[in-house]
Write an enzyme that holds these catalytic residues in place. Structure first.
Site, short mmCIF file in Angstrom:
data_model
loop_
_atom_site.label_atom_id
_atom_site.label_comp_id
_atom_site.label_asym_id
_atom_site.label_seq_id
_atom_site.Cartn_x
_atom_site.Cartn_y
_atom_site.Cartn_z
N LYS A 120 1.13 -1.06 0.51
CA LYS A 120 0.03 -0.04 0.09
C LYS A 120 1.01 1.57 0.20
CE LYS A 120 -2.65 -2.12 -0.48
NZ LYS A 120 -3.37 -2.34 -1.85
N ARG A 133 3.10 13.02 -14.99
CA ARG A 133 2.96 12.53 -16.56
C ARG A 133 1.52 13.65 -16.82
NH1 ARG A 133 1.45 7.05 -18.28
NH2 ARG A 133 1.65 7.78 -20.37
N GLN A 138 -7.20 11.80 -13.88
CA GLN A 138 -7.27 10.71 -12.39
C GLN A 138 -6.90 10.69 -11.74
OE1 GLN A 138 -4.13 9.20 -15.96
NE2 GLN A 138 -5.29 6.93 -16.02
N HIS A 143 -10.29 8.08 -5.66
CA HIS A 143 -8.66 7.56 -6.14
C HIS A 143 -7.60 8.10 -4.49
CE1 HIS A 143 -4.31 6.97 -8.17
NE2 HIS A 143 -4.67 7.54 -7.29
N HIS A 146 -9.19 5.96 -1.26
CA HIS A 146 -8.56 4.68 -1.79
C HIS A 146 -7.24 4.97 -0.70
CE1 HIS A 146 -7.69 0.44 -2.31
NE2 HIS A 146 -7.03 0.65 -3.07
#
Length: 262
Positions: A120, A133, A138, A143, A146
């Site tokens: 993790k 990037r 995203q 996200h 989590h």
């Protein structure tokens, strides 16, 4: 810092009971502060990273992405196999399984679950690659939530219930294995684009026409415009796929606007 850690340990013991002594002295498990600090640093990078990269060229990270995804794919495969064999050897009960009923199999499960907990921390890199990037779309709330919570949740799991039914929870992470494998294959194609260049160098409408002749697709309308325009579109698409950090030249952008206004 030691006084603060002692206070936390006292509070956790009063709230959750005594810790599992089998993981005493294990890396990152003796006190909660390292896990908490890593999570705070992660959230700070998520907040400040996109601001730092705002006026900078994005990084492709092609080579390191292949190594990263391959490494996590192999680690996930190892954990999956070890958990399945440990549960099988320990004759785990899927309805009610204690944390000290399977002897050596329990210790095998504990060792694998520590790797699951540590993975993790490694997976924080998922978000860092998005930032480098400049794929900020995203980096969703789900996200970040989590990644930030899983590392902390499994610190508590490893200290109080490091086996038993927790092995079943980790064993259901096969989507992680296939997810990293799905990311590894496209990244391999990006790192070795010469393999893709071996395909016939034809335009998209020519390829669709050939497939239609074979009965695979229905008739497709070829793109309109002069041949040199179609060629320029192919070149820019190729640059965006294999060189995401390279920006369009002003001349090409101007020509595109003129063509669209016709």
């Amino acid at each position: 810092m030691e006084h603060f850690d002692a206070s936390l340990s006292t509070y956790f013991k009063a709230l959750l009971g005594p810790r599992d002594t089998r993981v005493k002295g294990w890396f990152l498990l003796d006190n909660y502060i390292p896990t908490f600090v890593c999570s705070v640093i992660y959230l700070l990078i998520v907040w400040l990273g996109p601001k730092y990269m705002k006026n900078k060229q994005p990084f492709s990270c092609r080579g390191i992405l292949v190594v990263y995804n391959l490494g996590l794919t192999l680690l996930s495969l190892y954990m999956f196999c070890e958990l399945v064999t440990g549960v099988w050897q320990g004759s785990y009960n899927f309805f009610c399984q204690g944390t000290r009923n399977a002897g050596e199999s329990d210790m095998k499960i504990i060792h694998v679950l520590w790797w699951y907990y540590f993975s993790k921390l490694i997976e924080f890199m998922d978000t860092f690659f998005f930032i480098l990037r400049k794929n900020n779309h995203q980096i969703t709330v789900l996200h970040v939530y989590h990644h930030a919570t899983m590392f902390n949740i499994w610190w508590f799991v490893m200290n109080w219930v490091p086996c038993g039914h927790c092995s079943v929870c980790a064993d259901n992470h096969s989507d992680q294995l296939w997810g990293h494998l799905a990311m590894f294959v496209p990244s391999w194609l990006v790192v070795f684009p010469d393999r893709i260049h071996d395909f016939p160098d034809c335009s998209l409408h020519e390829l669709l026409h050939d497939l239609q002749q074979e009965g695979s697709l229905s008739e497709e309308r070829p793109p309109e415009g002069p041949p040199e325009r179609v060629c320029d579109c192919r070149k820019r698409t190729h640059q965006q796929l294999f060189f995401p950090g390279k920006q369009c030249e002003a001349k090409e952008a101007t020509e595109g606007l003129k063509w669209q206004s016709r």
